[in-house]
Design a protein around this motif. Structure first.
Motif, mmCIF file in Angstrom:
data_model
loop_
_atom_site.group_PDB
_atom_site.id
_atom_site.type_symbol
_atom_site.label_atom_id
_atom_site.label_comp_id
_atom_site.label_asym_id
_atom_site.label_seq_id
_atom_site.Cartn_x
_atom_site.Cartn_y
_atom_site.Cartn_z
ATOM 1 N N CYS A 179 0.319 -1.234 0.228
ATOM 2 C CA CYS A 179 0.082 -0.053 -0.007
ATOM 3 C C CYS A 179 1.148 0.569 -0.185
ATOM 4 N N LEU A 180 0.629 1.897 -0.982
ATOM 5 C CA LEU A 180 0.902 3.661 -1.190
ATOM 6 C C LEU A 180 0.317 4.344 0.231
ATOM 7 N N ILE A 181 1.115 4.683 0.758
ATOM 8 C CA ILE A 181 0.312 5.029 2.024
ATOM 9 C C ILE A 181 0.624 6.930 2.418
ATOM 10 N N SER A 182 0.167 7.727 2.061
ATOM 11 C CA SER A 182 0.668 8.807 2.666
ATOM 12 C C SER A 182 0.588 9.818 4.112
ATOM 13 N N GLY A 183 -0.019 10.656 4.524
ATOM 14 C CA GLY A 183 -0.399 10.361 5.168
ATOM 15 C C GLY A 183 -1.869 11.492 5.521
ATOM 16 N N GLY A 184 -1.876 11.668 5.124
ATOM 17 C CA GLY A 184 -3.727 11.723 4.680
ATOM 18 C C GLY A 184 -4.300 11.179 5.142
ATOM 19 N N ILE A 185 -6.164 10.792 4.887
ATOM 20 C CA ILE A 185 -7.057 10.525 5.303
ATOM 21 C C ILE A 185 -7.428 8.882 4.483
ATOM 22 N N ASP A 186 -6.836 9.114 3.306
ATOM 23 C CA ASP A 186 -7.538 7.694 2.745
ATOM 24 C C ASP A 186 -6.543 6.817 2.790
ATOM 25 N N SER A 187 -5.542 6.882 2.036
ATOM 26 C CA SER A 187 -4.390 5.739 2.447
ATOM 27 C C SER A 187 -5.127 4.559 3.195
ATOM 28 N N PRO A 188 -4.646 5.143 4.847
ATOM 29 C CA PRO A 188 -5.207 4.959 5.651
ATOM 30 C C PRO A 188 -6.197 3.179 5.540
ATOM 31 N N ASN A 205 6.181 4.536 2.086
ATOM 32 C CA ASN A 205 5.899 5.815 2.124
ATOM 33 C C ASN A 205 6.824 7.275 1.299
ATOM 34 N N PHE A 206 6.489 8.116 0.295
ATOM 35 C CA PHE A 206 7.831 8.817 0.416
ATOM 36 C C PHE A 206 7.651 10.295 0.802
ATOM 37 N N ASP A 207 8.990 10.716 1.188
ATOM 38 C CA ASP A 207 9.063 11.582 2.121
ATOM 39 C C ASP A 207 10.025 12.264 1.206
ATOM 40 N N TYR A 261 5.057 12.513 -10.572
ATOM 41 C CA TYR A 261 5.446 11.950 -9.076
ATOM 42 C C TYR A 261 5.115 10.256 -8.844
ATOM 43 N N ARG A 262 4.058 10.840 -9.471
ATOM 44 C CA ARG A 262 3.416 9.627 -9.262
ATOM 45 C C ARG A 262 3.993 8.546 -9.498
ATOM 46 N N ARG A 263 3.766 8.768 -11.152
ATOM 47 C CA ARG A 263 4.614 7.240 -12.052
ATOM 48 C C ARG A 263 5.794 6.522 -11.130
ATOM 49 N N THR A 283 -3.605 1.969 -3.190
ATOM 50 C CA THR A 283 -3.322 3.509 -3.308
ATOM 51 C C THR A 283 -4.711 3.990 -3.001
ATOM 52 N N GLY A 284 -5.161 5.258 -2.502
ATOM 53 C CA GLY A 284 -6.320 5.531 -1.747
ATOM 54 C C GLY A 284 -6.962 6.430 -2.340
ATOM 55 N N ASP A 285 -6.853 6.317 -3.582
ATOM 56 C CA ASP A 285 -7.315 6.676 -4.795
ATOM 57 C C ASP A 285 -9.115 7.349 -4.663
ATOM 58 N N GLY A 288 -12.348 11.153 -8.585
ATOM 59 C CA GLY A 288 -12.674 12.982 -8.724
ATOM 60 C C GLY A 288 -11.785 13.858 -7.979
ATOM 61 N N GLN A 289 -11.835 13.520 -6.904
ATOM 62 C CA GLN A 289 -11.579 14.274 -5.472
ATOM 63 C C GLN A 289 -10.705 15.460 -5.518
ATOM 64 N N VAL A 290 -8.813 15.284 -6.203
ATOM 65 C CA VAL A 290 -8.301 15.875 -6.490
ATOM 66 C C VAL A 290 -8.109 16.020 -7.875
ATOM 67 N N SER A 292 -5.271 14.799 -9.333
ATOM 68 C CA SER A 292 -4.971 13.541 -10.234
ATOM 69 C C SER A 292 -5.297 12.438 -10.074
ATOM 70 N N GLN A 293 -6.519 12.666 -10.035
ATOM 71 C CA GLN A 293 -7.632 11.579 -9.834
ATOM 72 C C GLN A 293 -8.510 11.283 -10.593
ATOM 73 N N THR A 294 -8.486 12.622 -11.670
ATOM 74 C CA THR A 294 -9.551 12.219 -12.896
ATOM 75 C C THR A 294 -9.373 10.813 -13.872
ATOM 76 N N ALA A 339 2.311 18.246 5.690
ATOM 77 C CA ALA A 339 2.725 18.784 4.211
ATOM 78 C C ALA A 339 3.021 17.545 3.295
ATOM 79 N N ASP A 340 3.098 16.826 2.491
ATOM 80 C CA ASP A 340 2.902 15.806 1.874
ATOM 81 C C ASP A 340 4.058 15.908 1.070
ATOM 82 N N CYS A 341 5.001 15.458 0.043
ATOM 83 C CA CYS A 341 5.891 15.340 -0.781
ATOM 84 C C CYS A 341 4.913 16.062 -1.557
HETATM 85 P P1 ATP Z 1 -4.519 10.948 0.947
HETATM 86 O O1 ATP Z 1 -5.615 10.783 1.745
HETATM 87 O O2 ATP Z 1 -4.011 8.861 1.146
HETATM 88 O O3 ATP Z 1 -2.954 11.697 1.192
HETATM 89 P P2 ATP Z 1 -5.590 12.371 -1.192
HETATM 90 O O4 ATP Z 1 -6.619 12.280 -1.229
HETATM 91 O O5 ATP Z 1 -4.987 12.992 -0.762
HETATM 92 O O6 ATP Z 1 -5.084 11.333 -0.500
HETATM 93 P P3 ATP Z 1 -3.043 12.194 -3.498
HETATM 94 O O7 ATP Z 1 -2.724 12.760 -2.588
HETATM 95 O O8 ATP Z 1 -4.055 12.231 -4.797
HETATM 96 O O9 ATP Z 1 -4.575 11.913 -2.718
HETATM 97 O O10 ATP Z 1 -3.241 10.278 -3.491
HETATM 98 C C1 ATP Z 1 -3.411 9.978 -3.652
HETATM 99 C C2 ATP Z 1 -3.197 8.597 -3.454
HETATM 100 O O11 ATP Z 1 -1.404 8.999 -3.923
HETATM 101 C C3 ATP Z 1 -2.815 8.708 -1.744
HETATM 102 O O12 ATP Z 1 -4.030 7.901 -1.517
HETATM 103 C C4 ATP Z 1 -1.911 7.384 -1.648
HETATM 104 O O13 ATP Z 1 -2.397 5.836 -1.728
HETATM 105 C C5 ATP Z 1 -0.675 7.754 -2.666
HETATM 106 N N1 ATP Z 1 0.175 8.937 -2.177
HETATM 107 C C6 ATP Z 1 -0.141 9.923 -2.623
HETATM 108 N N2 ATP Z 1 1.585 10.963 -1.260
HETATM 109 C C7 ATP Z 1 1.725 9.967 -1.488
HETATM 110 C C8 ATP Z 1 3.106 9.324 -0.414
HETATM 111 N N3 ATP Z 1 3.524 10.916 -0.257
HETATM 112 N N4 ATP Z 1 3.670 8.596 -0.548
HETATM 113 C C9 ATP Z 1 2.781 7.390 -0.611
HETATM 114 N N5 ATP Z 1 2.057 7.353 -1.200
HETATM 115 C C10 ATP Z 1 1.765 7.808 -1.512
#
Ligand code: ATP
Ligand code: MG
Length: 384
Positions: A179-188, A205-207, A261-263, A283-285, A288-290, A292-294, A339-341
């Motif tokens: 799982c690609l986990i960011s610090g956001g709400i969605d990916s966990p 996680n990419f930082d 970045y994502r690629r 991933t937590g996509d 249409g949320q942001v 990058s998610q079209t 601040a996510d990368c």
């Molecule tokens: P999240 O709440 O999970 O950050 P988001 O709605 O903010 O999601 P994006 O920031 O566009 O959406 O990220 C989409 C997905 O890409 C994330 O859910 C996660 O799976 C992956 N992702 C984004 N940034 C990172 C990161 N820094 N490290 C690992 N995965 C990431």
């Protein structure tokens, strides 16, 4: 009367030939969840699992642990009675004397068809008894207390509270996912939903430290730790991503930065997946949320690699995601400012319909493989 945990599982009973495999895994996972109470003995009888409760156990803790074991439909802390109605009646009266209630109902389940009475007859006779001896009223629809009688194997159990769990499949039966986990709400939340489908999750996680604060990494570690409670520990790859981002901003059109970045993230994730023998990513996509998610951008990002990418939140609204995040206790952590990368060097107007030809042209003469390999070498692995 001896108290037992009476554990019911649902979906896994349906899975034909794989049933034994699922049951074995569920038993192991329950054992693991209750490890702090010692090497507890589990018995598997007629589609239920029973565990003897020791007096010294902290029952709130037991409850908290079992609520995180996927595959359990519901469980109860039940008293063991005997396989005869006389004894069940006596025990029920004793137990009810300690309960405060005006109205009641009896709900009987009988898996042991050798027992002389049907479920209905048992309920009626016990109901009659409680009415006359304790002077209480029957209320089938909204009783103050529901007396549940569960008869199976050589056992008869009595309990009042059915603790509903989240069902799903035991973690492990679907193998590992990355799982690609960011610090956001969605990916966990995405990770947790795949755990619910029986996957053990490895995290990456990419930082962008030091361009983003060190706290970011702590936050992701904390999130992985919360999610580790649904499986047997966790492994988190912390990948230093800043060098790649600096290269991206030199080479690609400004409005395409996040796409690249994502690629690059996906490519490194694929390398980790290969190392770990993992066949798919999460991933937590959410569609249409942001920007990058079209559909166009998700498509352009996905085509960087040839592994399947699971996006369990693709059709969820933000509020629906937040509800689950609160339930699994990741929300408070995720909601801390960070601040996510990906928020670094992002233009005002990112592209919403990425053009794959432009992406391919940009990548054609760009030898990024060496940088990706070097970056992966610098990754730190955290086991919790
Ligand atoms: P999240 O709440 O999970 O950050 P988001 O709605 O903010 O999601 P994006 O920031 O566009 O959406 O990220 C989409 C997905 O890409 C994330 O859910 C996660 O799976 C992956 N992702 C984004 N940034 C990172 C990161 N820094 N490290 C690992 N995965 C990431
Ligand atoms: Mg994010």
């Amino acid at each position: 009367m001896q108290k037992y945990l009476l554990i019911h599982y649902g979906e896994i009973a349906l899975k034909g030939g794989n049933r034994q495999f699922f049951e074995k895994r569920l038993m192991e996972n329950i054992q693991m969840a209750l490890l702090e109470f010692g090497n507890v003995g589990l018995k598997h009888i007629q589609g239920r699992i029973i565990v003897k409760i020791e007096d010294k156990w902290d029952l709130d803790k037991v409850r908290e642990k079992l609520l995180k074991v996927f595959g359990i439909e519901y469980f109860a802390m039940a008293w063991n009675s005997d396989l005869n109605l006389e004894k069940i009646s006596q025990d029920l009266l004793v137990l009810l004397k300690e309960q405060k209630f005006k109205s009641f109902r009896i709900t009987t389940r009988r898996a042991n068809k050798e027992f002389a009475l049907t479920s209905q007859q048992i309920s009626e006779q016990l109901g009659e008894l409680v009415m006359t001896k304790l002077k209480k009223k029957v209320n089938l629809h909204e009783p103050d207390i529901n007396c549940r009688i569960d008869i199976f194997g050589k056992f008869a159990f009595i309990y009042f509270e059915k603790i509903i769990c989240r069902g799903g499949l035991p973690v492990g039966v679907s193998g590992n996912l990355l799982c690609l986990i960011s610090g956001g709400i969605d990916s966990p939340v995405a990770a947790n939903l795949m755990q619910k489908r029986g996957a053990n999750i490895v995290f990456v996680n990419f930082d962008a430290y030091p361009a983003t604060p060190k706290e970011n990494q702590e936050k992701v570690k904390d999130l992985a730790k919360v999610l580790a409670e649904y499986q047997n520990g966790s492994k988190l790859y912390l990948v230093p991503f800043l060098a790649i981002q600096q290269e991206v901003i030199k080479i690609v059109p400004e409005d395409y930065r996040v796409i690249f970045y994502r690629r690059m993230m996906l490519r490194i994730a694929k390398m980790i997946a290969q190392k770990e023998n993992i066949l798919a990513l999460v991933t937590g996509d959410s569609l249409g949320q942001v920007a990058s998610q079209t559909v166009e951008n998700i498509s352009a990002i996905s085509q960087a690699i040839d592994l399947p990418i699971f996006r369990p939140l693709i059709g969820f609204n933000k509020e629906e995601i937040i509800t689950i995040a609160r339930q699994i206790e990741t929300y408070e952590l995720s909601a801390q400012p960070f601040a996510d990368c990906c928020s670094l060097y992002v233009p005002q107007h990112p592209v919403t319909r990425a053009d794959l030809n432009l992406i391919k042209d940009t990548e054609k003469n760009w030898n990024f493989q060496v940088l990706l390999a070097k970056t992966l070498e610098m990754a730190v692995i955290i086991k919790q």
